[in-house]
Design an enzyme around this catalytic site. Structure first.
Site, PDB file in Angstrom:
ATOM      1  N   GLU A 318       0.823  -1.215   0.000  1.00 27.67           N
ATOM      2  CA  GLU A 318       0.000   0.000   0.000  1.00 27.67           C
ATOM      3  C   GLU A 318       0.856   1.263   0.000  1.00 27.67           C
ATOM      4  O   GLU A 318       0.833   2.033   0.967  1.00 27.67           O
ATOM      5  CB  GLU A 318      -0.877   0.000   1.260  1.00 27.67           C
ATOM      6  CG  GLU A 318      -1.803  -1.181   1.380  1.00 27.67           C
ATOM      7  CD  GLU A 318      -2.505  -1.233   2.734  1.00 27.67           C
ATOM      8  OE1 GLU A 318      -1.991  -0.674   3.722  1.00 27.67           O
ATOM      9  OE2 GLU A 318      -3.579  -1.833   2.795  1.00 27.67           O
ATOM     10  N   ARG A 321       3.029   7.686  -0.051  1.00 32.28           N
ATOM     11  CA  ARG A 321       4.050   8.720  -0.216  1.00 32.28           C
ATOM     12  C   ARG A 321       4.981   8.440  -1.396  1.00 32.28           C
ATOM     13  O   ARG A 321       5.336   9.350  -2.142  1.00 32.28           O
ATOM     14  CB  ARG A 321       4.879   8.758   1.070  1.00 32.28           C
ATOM     15  CG  ARG A 321       5.958   9.803   1.123  1.00 32.28           C
ATOM     16  CD  ARG A 321       6.902   9.544   2.302  1.00 32.28           C
ATOM     17  NE  ARG A 321       6.179   9.134   3.484  1.00 32.28           N
ATOM     18  CZ  ARG A 321       5.755   9.961   4.435  1.00 32.28           C
ATOM     19  NH1 ARG A 321       6.033  11.235   4.357  1.00 32.28           N
ATOM     20  NH2 ARG A 321       5.090   9.506   5.481  1.00 32.28           N
ATOM     21  N   ARG A 358       3.783  19.272   8.047  1.00 32.80           N
ATOM     22  CA  ARG A 358       4.706  18.187   8.381  1.00 32.80           C
ATOM     23  C   ARG A 358       5.953  18.669   9.107  1.00 32.80           C
ATOM     24  O   ARG A 358       6.488  17.976   9.970  1.00 32.80           O
ATOM     25  CB  ARG A 358       5.083  17.411   7.118  1.00 32.80           C
ATOM     26  CG  ARG A 358       3.882  16.651   6.520  1.00 32.80           C
ATOM     27  CD  ARG A 358       4.292  15.683   5.429  1.00 32.80           C
ATOM     28  NE  ARG A 358       5.091  14.600   5.923  1.00 32.80           N
ATOM     29  CZ  ARG A 358       6.411  14.533   5.847  1.00 32.80           C
ATOM     30  NH1 ARG A 358       7.102  15.481   5.223  1.00 32.80           N
ATOM     31  NH2 ARG A 358       7.068  13.511   6.358  1.00 32.80           N
ATOM     32  N   TYR A 362       6.223  16.834  12.524  1.00 36.14           N
ATOM     33  CA  TYR A 362       7.211  15.752  12.617  1.00 36.14           C
ATOM     34  C   TYR A 362       8.662  16.255  12.595  1.00 36.14           C
ATOM     35  O   TYR A 362       9.577  15.441  12.612  1.00 36.14           O
ATOM     36  CB  TYR A 362       7.084  14.791  11.419  1.00 36.14           C
ATOM     37  CG  TYR A 362       5.728  14.233  11.131  1.00 36.14           C
ATOM     38  CD1 TYR A 362       4.986  13.589  12.126  1.00 36.14           C
ATOM     39  CD2 TYR A 362       5.185  14.309   9.852  1.00 36.14           C
ATOM     40  CE1 TYR A 362       3.745  13.053  11.836  1.00 36.14           C
ATOM     41  CE2 TYR A 362       3.950  13.772   9.558  1.00 36.14           C
ATOM     42  CZ  TYR A 362       3.235  13.140  10.557  1.00 36.14           C
ATOM     43  OH  TYR A 362       2.013  12.605  10.267  1.00 36.14           O
ATOM     44  N   CYS A 389      -0.069  32.929  12.415  1.00 35.52           N
ATOM     45  CA  CYS A 389       0.284  33.566  13.689  1.00 35.52           C
ATOM     46  C   CYS A 389       0.835  32.521  14.640  1.00 35.52           C
ATOM     47  O   CYS A 389       0.169  32.103  15.604  1.00 35.52           O
ATOM     48  CB  CYS A 389      -0.942  34.224  14.297  1.00 35.52           C
ATOM     49  SG  CYS A 389      -1.411  35.643  13.368  1.00 35.52           S
TER      50      CYS A 389
END
Ligand code: PLP
Length: 461
Positions: A318, A321, A358, A362, A389
């Site tokens: 599967e 990315r 991201r 992460y 902000c």
């Protein structure tokens, strides 16, 4: 994973480099083909993708703009279906899903995995043949399960004992018998960020092999008259560069399959090994080769099954990315260039953490360049930031941009095709960007830009 740390404390905490910023690249204008989409070129100073210059794209479609290199996406999808020729390749829609992308996936011969009722709705609206859809999720609602079973999705991946009961009841109510897989967690610690590692025992997905929960789930599903157990599923995490995690997980899950055969006399025909292959976000990243991972996973499963006297199951993978990520870039217009003397220059663009969370989430690293023109100016240590902000609204922590960068220039961030649009938000009421597909000199809007009317549409006062 990241070289940066969030010190404990407020969400506004400054993000500090733990070591020195990287050295400037030799050539600020060169595009590393491992990081940029396959058709990206720098022609006459300006960068083009899919045969169209970024200035033309920005003028016609505005910024921020997600640009998908359709040829690149399709080629990666084809690479997977060729490398896993005797397997099922499900594109993981969570990476990026819209109707155009769903059609590319189907046209390239892949299946599609969805993990919510919303993703299922997009897949169905795109005309994805329903038997080619697999449905995931650790907390699928009764309504989502009902929709999936009623539509006839090809596979449902079961994630909890509650779900076994819920799905059995839904299937009985509809007088159907959906094909299901059980998601097992193999105890493998993937070498990736904690939030994207999914096969250690202390997390929310699946049934642990180590505690016996997986065995209990197999028995419970076999006892459920309206569920047809066809196989097992394992996904160890995302952005993985190290084959050993995949290999250990494949071995453990194949052994479990053999154990089921020996103890219960049941032969399960399918083994889904999930996604998780890493991609190059920066020149330092070294992704695994699709063909060799296909060969090694297949060999491991074959060996385990032969030793256990079991026929070789049909393998599924599967990738998300690894197909969508490298094909996409985000195009931004520079708005302000602020030099913090003696430290670095903050380059603010017209998007930020609402179109790419991201980095903040992460500590992900990205590559970015000025793309609207070439420059012979020297390197300027920069931080690419958004317009939210939030001091943590950082897209690229440390990068070198040309010292003559100015408002109005366009910068692009590479490898944003996966988990950027799909994780986008309206934080600070920013409309989400448009997405265009570029191919052979043509650009086509595949997701239109949100408007202020869209932002107000749900606000009923
Ligand atoms: N399959 C499952 C079950 C997942 O949870 C994920 C990602 O979270 C994927 C596939 C896709 O992973 P990747 O995009 O890293 O290939």
């Amino acid at each position: 994973m990241s070289r940066y740390a969030h010190p404990a404390g407020s969400r506004h905490a400054e993000i500090l480099p733990e070591d020195n910023p990287p050295m400037p690249p030799e050539d600020l204008n060169a595009l590393d083909p491992r990081v940029w989409p396959a058709t990206a070129r720098r022609d006459g100073g300006e960068v083009s993708v899919g045969g169209i210059g970024v200035r033309e794209l920005a003028a016609a479609h505005g910024t921020p703009l997600f640009v998908m290199d359709e040829e690149d996406f399709r080629r990666r999808a084809r690479d997977f279906s060729q490398a896993f020729a005797d397997a099922d390749v499900y594109y993981a829609g969570k990476a990026l899903l819209n109707k155009a992308v769903a059609r590319w996936v189907v046209e390239e011969g892949l299946k599609l995995d969805v993990c919510s009722g919303g993703e299922l709705a997009v897949a169905l609206a795109a005309g994805v043949p329903v038997e080619r859809i697999g449905m995931h999720g650790n907390n699928k609602s009764e309504r989502e399960l009902h929709r999936a079973v009623e539509a006839g999705v090809g596979r449902i991946i079961i994630d909890s004992f509650d779900e076994i009961e819920r799905l059995e009841a839904v299937a009985a109510g509809l007088d159907r018998r959906p094909k299901v897989l059980i998601r097992v967690t193999t105890g493998v610690e993937a070498h990736t960020h904690e939030f994207v590692a999914t096969a250690h025992d202390d997390q929310k997905f699946g049934f642990a092999l180590s505690t016996g929960a997986a065995g209990g789930a197999v028995r419970a599903v076999l006892d459920a008259p309206h569920l047809e157990l066809v196989g097992l599923h394992s996904h160890i995490g995302s952005q993985i560069f190290d084959t050993s995690g995949f290999e250990v997980a494949a071995r453990r899950v194949a052994r479990f399959l053999t154990g089921i055969h020996q103890e219960l006399g049941v032969t399960l025909d399918e083994l889904d090994l999930g996604g998780g292959l890493g991609i190059a976000y920066t020149s330092g990243d070294d992704p695994l080769d699709t063909k060799s991972i296909a060969e090694s996973l297949t060999a491991i499963v074959r060996r385990e099954c032969e030793e256990g006297g079991l026929p070789m199951p049909r393998i599924a993978v599967e990738p998300g990315r690894a197909i969508a990520g490298p094909a996409g870039i985000t195009l931004y217009e520079v708005g302000t260039v602020k030099d913090v003397e003696g430290i670095r220059t903050y380059v603010s663009v017209d998007g930020g953490m609402s179109d790419n969370i991201r980095t903040a989430l992460y500590g992900s690293e990205y590559t970015s360049q000025m793309v609207s023109r070439e420059s012979s100016a020297g390197p300027m240590l920069s931080r690419l930031v958004g317009k939210h902000c939030e001091s943590g609204d950082i897209i690229v922590h440390d990068l070198y941009l040309p010292a003559d960068l100015r408002p109005g220039d366009l910068v692009a961030v590479a490898a944003t095709g996966a988990y950027c649009y799909s994780m986008a938000s309206n934080y600070n009421h920013l409309p989400r960007p448009a997405m265009v597909a570029v191919r052979e000199g043509r650009a086509r809007t595949i997701v239109r830009r949100e408007t202020e009317e869209d932002l107000l549409r749900l606000d009923v006062g």
